[in-house]
Design a protein around this motif. Structure first.
Motif, PDB file in Angstrom:
ATOM      1  N   TYR A 205       0.837  -1.214   0.000  1.00 23.33           N
ATOM      2  CA  TYR A 205       0.000   0.000   0.000  1.00 23.33           C
ATOM      3  C   TYR A 205       0.865   1.255   0.000  1.00 23.33           C
ATOM      4  N   ALA A 206       1.944   1.230   0.787  1.00 25.33           N
ATOM      5  CA  ALA A 206       2.797   2.421   0.875  1.00 25.33           C
ATOM      6  C   ALA A 206       3.445   2.709  -0.480  1.00 25.33           C
ATOM      7  N   SER A 207       3.829   1.662  -1.198  1.00 29.08           N
ATOM      8  CA  SER A 207       4.476   1.864  -2.505  1.00 29.08           C
ATOM      9  C   SER A 207       3.489   2.497  -3.483  1.00 29.08           C
ATOM     10  N   ASN A 208       2.286   1.937  -3.563  1.00 27.73           N
ATOM     11  CA  ASN A 208       1.302   2.491  -4.499  1.00 27.73           C
ATOM     12  C   ASN A 208       0.897   3.905  -4.101  1.00 27.73           C
ATOM     13  N   ALA A 209       0.732   4.138  -2.801  1.00 24.30           N
ATOM     14  CA  ALA A 209       0.333   5.471  -2.343  1.00 24.30           C
ATOM     15  C   ALA A 209       1.438   6.484  -2.654  1.00 24.30           C
ATOM     16  N   PHE A 210       2.682   6.061  -2.516  1.00 29.94           N
ATOM     17  CA  PHE A 210       3.797   6.980  -2.792  1.00 29.94           C
ATOM     18  C   PHE A 210       3.862   7.326  -4.283  1.00 29.94           C
ATOM     19  N   LEU A 211       3.692   6.317  -5.131  1.00 30.68           N
ATOM     20  CA  LEU A 211       3.718   6.574  -6.582  1.00 30.68           C
ATOM     21  C   LEU A 211       2.549   7.475  -6.987  1.00 30.68           C
ATOM     22  N   ALA A 212       1.379   7.223  -6.395  1.00 32.02           N
ATOM     23  CA  ALA A 212       0.207   8.066  -6.693  1.00 32.02           C
ATOM     24  C   ALA A 212       0.478   9.497  -6.229  1.00 32.02           C
ATOM     25  N   THR A 213       1.162   9.636  -5.099  1.00 30.08           N
ATOM     26  CA  THR A 213       1.489  10.961  -4.570  1.00 30.08           C
ATOM     27  C   THR A 213       2.413  11.701  -5.531  1.00 30.08           C
ATOM     28  N   LYS A 214       3.389  10.970  -6.071  1.00 32.69           N
ATOM     29  CA  LYS A 214       4.310  11.592  -7.038  1.00 32.69           C
ATOM     30  C   LYS A 214       3.521  12.135  -8.235  1.00 32.69           C
ATOM     31  N   ILE A 215       2.555  11.335  -8.705  1.00 33.54           N
ATOM     32  CA  ILE A 215       1.788  11.751  -9.888  1.00 33.54           C
ATOM     33  C   ILE A 215       0.925  12.980  -9.562  1.00 33.54           C
ATOM     34  N   SER A 216       0.200  12.934  -8.428  1.00 35.65           N
ATOM     35  CA  SER A 216      -0.636  14.098  -8.096  1.00 35.65           C
ATOM     36  C   SER A 216       0.242  15.324  -7.851  1.00 35.65           C
ATOM     37  N   PHE A 217       1.421  15.107  -7.278  1.00 34.95           N
ATOM     38  CA  PHE A 217       2.319  16.233  -7.026  1.00 34.95           C
ATOM     39  C   PHE A 217       2.724  16.902  -8.335  1.00 34.95           C
ATOM     40  N   ILE A 218       3.161  16.103  -9.294  1.00 34.82           N
ATOM     41  CA  ILE A 218       3.618  16.712 -10.558  1.00 34.82           C
ATOM     42  C   ILE A 218       2.428  17.308 -11.312  1.00 34.82           C
ATOM     43  N   ASN A 219       1.241  16.731 -11.143  1.00 32.83           N
ATOM     44  CA  ASN A 219       0.071  17.322 -11.805  1.00 32.83           C
ATOM     45  C   ASN A 219      -0.269  18.684 -11.198  1.00 32.83           C
ATOM     46  N   GLU A 220      -0.108  18.809  -9.892  1.00 29.92           N
ATOM     47  CA  GLU A 220      -0.324  20.118  -9.266  1.00 29.92           C
ATOM     48  C   GLU A 220       0.724  21.116  -9.754  1.00 29.92           C
ATOM     49  N   ILE A 221       1.972  20.647  -9.849  1.00 30.88           N
ATOM     50  CA  ILE A 221       3.034  21.524 -10.374  1.00 30.88           C
ATOM     51  C   ILE A 221       2.689  21.930 -11.812  1.00 30.88           C
ATOM     52  N   ALA A 222       2.156  20.980 -12.589  1.00 27.60           N
ATOM     53  CA  ALA A 222       1.769  21.282 -13.985  1.00 27.60           C
ATOM     54  C   ALA A 222       0.715  22.384 -14.016  1.00 27.60           C
ATOM     55  N   ASN A 223      -0.264  22.258 -13.121  1.00 30.62           N
ATOM     56  CA  ASN A 223      -1.336  23.268 -13.101  1.00 30.62           C
ATOM     57  C   ASN A 223      -0.763  24.637 -12.750  1.00 30.62           C
ATOM     58  N   LEU A 224       0.221  24.632 -11.845  1.00 31.84           N
ATOM     59  CA  LEU A 224       0.893  25.901 -11.503  1.00 31.84           C
ATOM     60  C   LEU A 224       1.708  26.428 -12.674  1.00 31.84           C
ATOM     61  N   CYS A 225       2.407  25.488 -13.352  1.00 31.86           N
ATOM     62  CA  CYS A 225       3.222  25.896 -14.510  1.00 31.86           C
ATOM     63  C   CYS A 225       2.362  26.622 -15.540  1.00 31.86           C
ATOM     64  N   GLU A 226       1.142  26.090 -15.758  1.00 28.91           N
ATOM     65  CA  GLU A 226       0.257  26.729 -16.755  1.00 28.91           C
ATOM     66  C   GLU A 226      -0.021  28.173 -16.373  1.00 28.91           C
ATOM     67  N   LYS A 227      -0.206  28.405 -15.062  1.00 32.71           N
ATOM     68  CA  LYS A 227      -0.537  29.762 -14.626  1.00 32.71           C
ATOM     69  C   LYS A 227       0.692  30.662 -14.578  1.00 32.71           C
ATOM     70  N   LEU A 228       1.871  30.051 -14.389  1.00 31.20           N
ATOM     71  CA  LEU A 228       3.086  30.858 -14.194  1.00 31.20           C
ATOM     72  C   LEU A 228       3.988  30.863 -15.427  1.00 31.20           C
ATOM     73  N   GLU A 229       3.487  30.271 -16.520  1.00 31.41           N
ATOM     74  CA  GLU A 229       4.225  30.209 -17.787  1.00 31.41           C
ATOM     75  C   GLU A 229       5.559  29.493 -17.671  1.00 31.41           C
ATOM     76  N   ALA A 230       5.598  28.442 -16.870  1.00 32.23           N
ATOM     77  CA  ALA A 230       6.765  27.551 -16.848  1.00 32.23           C
ATOM     78  C   ALA A 230       6.381  26.273 -17.602  1.00 32.23           C
ATOM     79  N   ASP A 231       7.348  25.390 -17.846  1.00 33.77           N
ATOM     80  CA  ASP A 231       7.089  24.194 -18.645  1.00 33.77           C
ATOM     81  C   ASP A 231       7.317  22.957 -17.772  1.00 33.77           C
ATOM     82  N   VAL A 232       6.237  22.203 -17.519  1.00 34.12           N
ATOM     83  CA  VAL A 232       6.333  21.090 -16.566  1.00 34.12           C
ATOM     84  C   VAL A 232       7.280  19.990 -17.036  1.00 34.12           C
ATOM     85  N   GLU A 233       7.429  19.829 -18.347  1.00 30.83           N
ATOM     86  CA  GLU A 233       8.337  18.781 -18.835  1.00 30.83           C
ATOM     87  C   GLU A 233       9.769  19.122 -18.416  1.00 30.83           C
ATOM     88  N   ASP A 234      10.139  20.374 -18.563  1.00 26.67           N
ATOM     89  CA  ASP A 234      11.476  20.803 -18.149  1.00 26.67           C
ATOM     90  C   ASP A 234      11.608  20.763 -16.624  1.00 26.67           C
TER      91      ASP A 234
END
Ligand SMILES: NC(=O)c1ccc[n+]([C@@H]2O[C@H](COP(=O)([O-])OP(=O)(O)OC[C@H]3O[C@@H](n4cnc5c(N)ncnc54)[C@H](O)[C@@H]3O)[C@@H](O)[C@H]2O)c1
Ligand SMILES: O=c1ccn([C@@H]2O[C@H](COP(=O)(O)OP(=O)(O)O[C@H]3O[C@H](CO)[C@@H](O)[C@H](O)[C@H]3O)[C@@H](O)[C@H]2O)c(=O)[nH]1
Length: 437
Positions: A205-234
């Motif tokens: 459970y901890a492994s799956n929860a951690f991987l899911a956390t990584k994904i939601s984290f980068i998705n939140e960063i992506a949403n911020l990137c869109e607003k701040l004109e940064a590029d999430v891939e970079d």
């Protein structure tokens, strides 16, 4: 060694086939007669690269058998693997009915001592419960020990992951049982990590929860990137260069789906609540994912105002490429939202379309190629990054669509590429390209 595997889904069938490939004599048992009949003929009921070939080879070698009869499967087996489903109940808990039934099946059908190996993902304490259920229902005094052996394979690369996994976790409170599991798994040549039963259950459970956390984290960063004109891939690439962070599972997109992350994160929140622990971090991960799954419709509504009467090409339906699994795929949420908004969905998926038909709105139209899907469409949504979808060029969109407007939930194209064409291209965590006149 003689081994029985109960349940022939993604985990059970792959486990059974791979155990036979490393030399064991394996009998797989399932209650689904149709599945068993097809597997006996060497036909896998699931799509998993490389599986059919290994299945056929080991049936021919006489090391792999299929049955619907538990007694026949368990006869002489030293280890019985439980690989049945543990789906999500309505309240978010893991539904253990199938696992508990197998425990009873084991008690009713064994005729020698066995080690019961749980591969299914189960809440902490379940292996102990399985052991007590078996012992309670046993009619003769056989020795039965439980071992937790959680599975980490990914769909779409399940066979490869089984032979090249990062670790094999063996959780046991009995040395003999743990030694038997080590012996079974040694030919894989993968690092074995031994621990107690409860910690092994928690590792999964901890492994799956951690991987899911990584994904939601980068998705939140992506949403911020869109607003701040940064590029999430970079941003992800730059973060990933730090060994402590690592570059894997930092791909921003339309959120995680599939048969595991959604149900296992919910189950862990519930497991925590039994011991009066409010797992706030994980609750947020789940919430962020729900919003991310709807993001493409949100963007389309912002672009068009109303989606009434629009023809939408939905490119890819499975929760990720190389699988026919539709469980918790974002396409389900997206298609229902689109239909609710009055749009017509024209869907393409190379493998998962049949499974999708049971889950998508009945109004959905299905086509055989990505080209057909985009023909005459008002906008396209890239939901699954299949090679067939990525093979579409911007010229294809320009030539075939009413207007080349693309909402890419998987960042399949580079912005430099998109910028060279008269298209509207909206991706995740990157700047929008709006080159249409
Ligand atoms: N799918 C994955 O990628 C994956 C990866 C790691 C762990 N897991 C975990 O492994 C478990 C199995 O997942 P899955 O996706 O393979 O499930 P699945 O639903 O694809 O397959 C389960 C199979 O068990 C059979 N079954 C149910 N009760 C039975 C019984 N009493 N006797 C014999 N067969 C029975 C069903 O007919 C079905 O074929 C779950 O706990 C899941 O969380 C899944
Ligand atoms: O950087 C990433 C990686 C994955 N995903 C999404 O996350 C979901 C899950 O992907 P993946 O982990 O590749 O597939 P699963 O087959 O669900 O495998 C996960 O769940 C299994 C079941 O528990 C575990 O055994 C595996 O270790 C674990 O990776 C999919 O929707 C992906 O599109 C992303 O959005 N970004």
């Amino acid at each position: 060694m003689q081994i029985a595997v109960v349940g022939t889904g993604y985990v059970g069938l792959v486990t059974g086939v791979c155990l036979s490939e490393i030399g064991h004599d394996v009998t797989c048992v399932d209650i689904d007669e149709k599945k068993v009949e097809s597997m006996r003929q060497g036909l896998s009921p699931i799509y998993e690269p490389g599986l059919d070939e290994l299945m056929k080879a080991n049936i021919d070698r006489g090391r792999l058998h299929f049955t619907t009869n538990h007694k026949e499967a368990f006869a002489g087996a030293k280890a019985i693997y439980i690989a049945v489903g543990t789906p999500q109940r309505e309240d978010g808990q893991a539904d253990l009915r199938f696992v508990e039934q197998v425990a009873i099946d084991i008690a009713n059908n064994i005729e020698n001592d066995v080690v019961v190996v749980t591969k299914s993902t189960v809440p902490v304490g379940t292996n102990e419960r399985v052991q007590s259920i078996v012992r309670e229902h046993l009619k003769e005094d056989y020795k039965v020990h439980s071992v937790s052996n959680p599975e980490f394979l990914r769909e779409g690369s399940a066979v490869k992951d089984t032979f090249e996994g990062d670790r094999i976790v063996i959780g046991s409170n009995n040395e003999e049982a743990a030694a038997l599991l080590e012996e079974i798994n040694r030919p894989f040549g993968i690092e074995i990590f031994k621990t107690d039963i409860r910690s092994a259950e928690m590792i999964k459970y901890a492994s799956n929860a951690f991987l899911a956390t990584k994904i939601s984290f980068i998705n939140e960063i992506a949403n911020l990137c869109e607003k701040l004109e940064a590029d999430v891939e970079d941003v992800a690439a730059g973060m990933g260069l730090d060994d402590r962070i690592g570059s894997k599972f930092l791909k921003a997109g339309i959120g995680y789906g599939g048969s595991c992350f959604p149900k296992d994160t919910s189950a862990l929140v519930q497991i925590a609540s039994y011991v009066q622990h409010d797992f706030n971090l994980l609750k947020s991960v789940i919430q962020v994912n729900g919003e991310q799954q709807r993001m493409l419709v949100t963007k389309a509504k912002q672009r068009f105002g109303t989606l009434e009467g629009k023809r939408v090409a939905m490119l890819g339906l499975a929760f990720k490429p190389n699988t026919d699994d539709m469980r918790e795929a974002a396409s389900i949420t997206l298609a229902h939202e689109l239909v609710k908004e009055g749009a017509t969905v024209v869907a393409y998926d190379p493998i998962a379309a049949d499974n999708a038909k049971k889950l998508l709105p009945s109004e959905t139209l299905y086509v055989e190629s990505p080209e057909e899907a985009i023909t005459g469409a008002d906008f396209a949504m890239i939901v699954t990054e299949w090679d067939q979808v990525k093979a579409l060029t911007f010229n294809d969109y320009i030539e075939k669509m009413n207007e080349p407007i693309i909402f890419d939930g998987r960042n399949c194209y580079s912005l430099d590429q998109a910028a060279q064409y008269p298209v509207e291209y909206y991706s995740v965590g990157r700047k929008n390209i709006t080159n249409q006149n």
